[in-house]
Design a protein around this motif. Structure first.
Motif, mmCIF file in Angstrom:
data_model
loop_
_atom_site.group_PDB
_atom_site.id
_atom_site.type_symbol
_atom_site.label_atom_id
_atom_site.label_comp_id
_atom_site.label_asym_id
_atom_site.label_seq_id
_atom_site.Cartn_x
_atom_site.Cartn_y
_atom_site.Cartn_z
ATOM 1 N N GLY A 324 84.452 22.848 58.662
ATOM 2 C CA GLY A 324 83.146 23.469 58.503
ATOM 3 C C GLY A 324 82.029 22.730 59.213
ATOM 4 O O GLY A 324 80.879 23.186 59.205
ATOM 5 N N GLN A 325 82.353 21.571 59.823
ATOM 6 C CA GLN A 325 81.313 20.765 60.473
ATOM 7 C C GLN A 325 81.437 20.741 61.997
ATOM 8 O O GLN A 325 80.527 20.299 62.700
ATOM 9 C CB GLN A 325 81.373 19.330 59.931
ATOM 10 N N HIS A 339 91.177 14.405 59.978
ATOM 11 C CA HIS A 339 90.000 14.760 60.771
ATOM 12 C C HIS A 339 88.725 14.675 59.941
ATOM 13 O O HIS A 339 87.697 14.168 60.415
ATOM 14 C CB HIS A 339 90.158 16.182 61.338
ATOM 15 N N LEU A 340 88.766 15.154 58.706
ATOM 16 C CA LEU A 340 87.572 15.147 57.862
ATOM 17 C C LEU A 340 87.040 13.737 57.635
ATOM 18 O O LEU A 340 85.830 13.525 57.504
ATOM 19 C CB LEU A 340 87.875 15.804 56.513
ATOM 20 N N ARG A 341 87.957 12.753 57.596
ATOM 21 C CA ARG A 341 87.526 11.357 57.395
ATOM 22 C C ARG A 341 86.634 10.872 58.531
ATOM 23 O O ARG A 341 85.797 9.992 58.343
ATOM 24 C CB ARG A 341 88.746 10.451 57.231
ATOM 25 N N LYS A 342 86.827 11.429 59.724
ATOM 26 C CA LYS A 342 86.005 11.026 60.872
ATOM 27 C C LYS A 342 84.547 11.382 60.635
ATOM 28 O O LYS A 342 83.644 10.640 60.993
ATOM 29 C CB LYS A 342 86.516 11.699 62.142
ATOM 30 N N HIS A 343 84.316 12.557 60.032
ATOM 31 C CA HIS A 343 82.944 12.949 59.708
ATOM 32 C C HIS A 343 82.365 12.028 58.638
ATOM 33 O O HIS A 343 81.188 11.654 58.710
ATOM 34 C CB HIS A 343 82.896 14.404 59.210
ATOM 35 N N THR A 344 83.194 11.653 57.649
ATOM 36 C CA THR A 344 82.737 10.767 56.563
ATOM 37 C C THR A 344 82.374 9.410 57.103
ATOM 38 O O THR A 344 81.333 8.827 56.738
ATOM 39 C CB THR A 344 83.843 10.625 55.492
ATOM 40 N N VAL A 345 83.182 8.854 58.023
ATOM 41 C CA VAL A 345 82.941 7.539 58.626
ATOM 42 C C VAL A 345 81.638 7.550 59.410
ATOM 43 O O VAL A 345 80.819 6.635 59.346
ATOM 44 C CB VAL A 345 84.121 7.118 59.524
ATOM 45 N N LYS A 346 81.396 8.630 60.166
ATOM 46 C CA LYS A 346 80.174 8.736 60.962
ATOM 47 C C LYS A 346 78.936 8.708 60.094
ATOM 48 O O LYS A 346 77.907 8.110 60.425
ATOM 49 C CB LYS A 346 80.201 10.027 61.779
ATOM 50 N N LYS A 347 79.011 9.380 58.920
ATOM 51 C CA LYS A 347 77.853 9.428 58.019
ATOM 52 C C LYS A 347 77.533 8.073 57.430
ATOM 53 O O LYS A 347 76.380 7.724 57.199
ATOM 54 C CB LYS A 347 78.105 10.444 56.896
ATOM 55 N N THR A 348 78.584 7.275 57.153
ATOM 56 C CA THR A 348 78.371 5.956 56.558
ATOM 57 C C THR A 348 77.939 4.952 57.609
ATOM 58 O O THR A 348 77.255 3.995 57.307
ATOM 59 C CB THR A 348 79.638 5.458 55.866
#
Length: 348
Positions: A324-325, A339-348
């Motif tokens: 969804g991102q 793949h979703l973890r990549k978005h989480t890492v970027k946010k942190t």
């Protein structure tokens, strides 16, 4: 001679005054009346068991002797009555000798045909004397009555388990014996319970008889439909007292609680493995047996786990998990989660 002539005429002169049930034999009416009175005139001389029907007492007495002289030549299943063995053999042959005279339905057992025929007539001759509940089946009435009495008449001879329904006891006893008498004619898959085999057969047919009345969703299993319906209602009445987690179904909450307690109640009988979820144990046991019961209807691919078959099916359907991102999509959930973890890492 008079009783025989009645069979030709179709007359049913004997009628129940409570529920309107009719029969051509006085003895049948006497037996039926016991469903209203609760009378159980046939007593076991070895315990306090009693029965409304003589045949039920004879079946019970065989439990005391433990004798099972009738053996299935296909799978070794043993029975204490010849009629039980005959019924069991139909799980192998697929024979359905009992035919409905109003449609093309046929059944392996006479009682199943009688249940089906009630759908044509709408007749519900069996009535509960406590609350007025009516049913088309005598066995259903007996089960219903136990909701009033709390009776658990079916006892396991190897542990202290007891059940209100005979089928529950039969299912339980396979845990002691390891017996799997129900076999799939398509692939040889064997099951301890008839209902499990019926569920397995849907992997071949693709049948999804349980339909949602609010959307076009359908399911092969009833509990899957029940889970789906909570999407529409949003209801989650079951709450974890430890962390406030909410669940739509009680068994889901029970599974969640094991994350707090560490309980692993499902034990492998071939090694020291244990699991917190039943399906994890089933997946593990296929490592011992080599069994792959889940089959792709498109190409014949076989899998030990249902989830693996679902992943494989996406190679035919092209179905993917969509992010969804961004515009990323994946055929496998594990790849999607990474793949979703990549978005989480970027946010942190």
């Amino acid at each position: 001679m008079g009783r025989h002539v009645v069979k030709h005429s179709g007359a049913k002169p004997y009628m129940c005054g409570d529920g309107g049930y009719r029969t051509d034999k006085k003895s049948h009416l006497s037996r039926h009346t016991r469903t209203h009175t609760g009378e159980r005139p046939y007593k076991c001389d070895q315990c306090d068991y009693s029965a409304a029907h003589k045949s039920n007492l004879e079946q019970h007495v065989a439990k005391h002797s433990g004798e099972k002289p009738y053996i299935c030549g296909v799978c070794g299943h043993r029975a204490n009555q010849k009629s039980d063995l005959t019924k069991h053999m139909r799980t192998h042959t697929g024979e359905r000798p009992y035919k409905c005279d109003q449609c093309d339905y046929s059944a392996a057992q006479k009682s199943t045909l009688e249940e089906h025929q009630a759908k044509h007539t709408g007749e519900k001759p069996y009535m509960c004397g406590e609350c007025g509940y009516r049913t088309a089946k005598r066995s259903t009435l007996y089960r219903h009555i136990r909701t009033h009495t709390g009776e658990r008449r079916y006892k396991c001879g190897q542990c202290d388990y007891s059940a209100a329904r005979k089928q529950y006891l039969i299912d339980h006893q396979t845990r002691h014996s390891g017996e799997r008498p129900y076999m799939c004619g398509e692939c040889g898959y064997r099951a301890a319970q008839r209902s499990t085999l019926s569920q397995h057969m849907k992997t071949h047919t693709g049948e999804k008889p349980y339909k949602c009345n609010q959307c076009d969703y359908s399911a092969a299993k009833k509990y899957k439909l029940s889970e789906h319906l909570t999407i529409h209602t949003g209801e989650k009445p079951f709450i974890c007292e430890e962390c406030g987690y909410r669940a739509a179904r009680k068994p889901v909450l029970s599974r969640h609680m094991r994350t707090h307690t560490g309980e692993k109640p499902y034990k492998c009988d071939q090694c020291d493995y244990s699991a917190s979820h039943k399906h994890h144990l089933i997946d593990h046991q296929t490592r011992h047996s080599g069994e792959r019961p889940y089959i792709c209807g498109e190409c014949g691919y076989r899998a030990a786990k249902k989830s693996t078959l679902f992943q494989h099916m996406r190679t035919h359907t092209g179905e993917t998990y969509k992010c969804g991102q961004c515009d990323y999509s994946a055929a496998h959930r594990s790849s999607f989660n990474r793949h979703l973890r990549k978005h989480t890492v970027k946010k942190t």
